[in-house]
Design a protein around this motif. Structure first.
Motif, mmCIF file in Angstrom:
data_model
loop_
_atom_site.group_PDB
_atom_site.id
_atom_site.type_symbol
_atom_site.label_atom_id
_atom_site.label_comp_id
_atom_site.label_asym_id
_atom_site.label_seq_id
_atom_site.Cartn_x
_atom_site.Cartn_y
_atom_site.Cartn_z
ATOM 1 N N ARG A 1 -8.424 -4.165 7.311
ATOM 2 C CA ARG A 1 -8.538 -2.846 6.665
ATOM 3 C C ARG A 1 -7.317 -1.987 6.956
ATOM 4 O O ARG A 1 -6.809 -1.287 6.066
ATOM 5 N N LEU A 2 -6.830 -2.011 8.185
ATOM 6 C CA LEU A 2 -5.651 -1.216 8.534
ATOM 7 C C LEU A 2 -4.409 -1.714 7.807
ATOM 8 O O LEU A 2 -3.582 -0.906 7.362
ATOM 9 N N ILE A 3 -4.271 -3.018 7.660
ATOM 10 C CA ILE A 3 -3.131 -3.569 6.919
ATOM 11 C C ILE A 3 -3.194 -3.140 5.460
ATOM 12 O O ILE A 3 -2.195 -2.689 4.886
ATOM 13 N N MET A 4 -4.363 -3.257 4.851
ATOM 14 C CA MET A 4 -4.502 -2.881 3.437
ATOM 15 C C MET A 4 -4.265 -1.377 3.243
ATOM 16 O O MET A 4 -3.593 -0.967 2.296
ATOM 17 N N LEU A 5 -4.803 -0.558 4.137
ATOM 18 C CA LEU A 5 -4.605 0.886 4.035
ATOM 19 C C LEU A 5 -3.136 1.239 4.245
ATOM 20 O O LEU A 5 -2.594 2.111 3.550
ATOM 21 N N SER A 6 -2.461 0.552 5.158
ATOM 22 C CA SER A 6 -1.033 0.803 5.394
ATOM 23 C C SER A 6 -0.209 0.457 4.162
ATOM 24 O O SER A 6 0.730 1.182 3.811
ATOM 25 N N ILE A 7 -0.546 -0.652 3.506
ATOM 26 C CA ILE A 7 0.174 -1.028 2.287
ATOM 27 C C ILE A 7 -0.052 0.013 1.203
ATOM 28 O O ILE A 7 0.892 0.434 0.524
ATOM 29 N N LEU A 8 -1.301 0.476 1.045
ATOM 30 C CA LEU A 8 -1.614 1.480 0.025
ATOM 31 C C LEU A 8 -0.866 2.787 0.286
ATOM 32 O O LEU A 8 -0.246 3.350 -0.621
ATOM 33 N N VAL A 9 -0.893 3.260 1.533
ATOM 34 C CA VAL A 9 -0.179 4.495 1.869
ATOM 35 C C VAL A 9 1.319 4.296 1.692
ATOM 36 O O VAL A 9 2.029 5.192 1.213
#
Length: 100
Positions: free
Chosen positions: A30-38
């Motif tokens: 989840r943190l990786i996906m959120l980091s990519i989105l941001v």
């Protein structure tokens, strides 16, 4: 119940899962996906990692060079960040799971 799960001592993984908010692998994903989105959003508005690092360096340089006049710059950075951080924090508190 005599042997309710809540009465038993928490294991190592239970405490870690509770601290992270889920299993370590799921939280990392989840943190990786959120980091990519941001990162995509920040890139769309013109930021890149070097720009952010240069801005932080300039902030500290201005604090050193300008003394108390740099408080104005610090205030502007605080307001800019608070526009994003405070609503996200408030929404996470309002819609988050109830705490005991």
């Amino acid at each position: 119940m005599a042997h309710d799960v809540r009465d038993l001592p928490a294991g190592r993984s239970d405490g870690l899962n509770r601290f992270l908010g889920g299993s370590p692998l799921a939280v990392a994903f989840r943190l990786i996906m959120l980091s990519i989105l941001v990162g995509v959003v920040l890139a769309a508005i013109g930021f890149d990692p070097w720009n952010i690092l240069i801005s932080i360096r300039l902030l500290f340089q201005r604090l050193w060079d300008l003394g108390f006049d740099a408080v104005n710059w610090l205030w502007r950075y605080f307001l800019l960040g608070a526009v994003i951080v405070i609503p996200i924090w408030l929404l996470s508190r309002l819609f988050g799971s109830p705490r005991r």
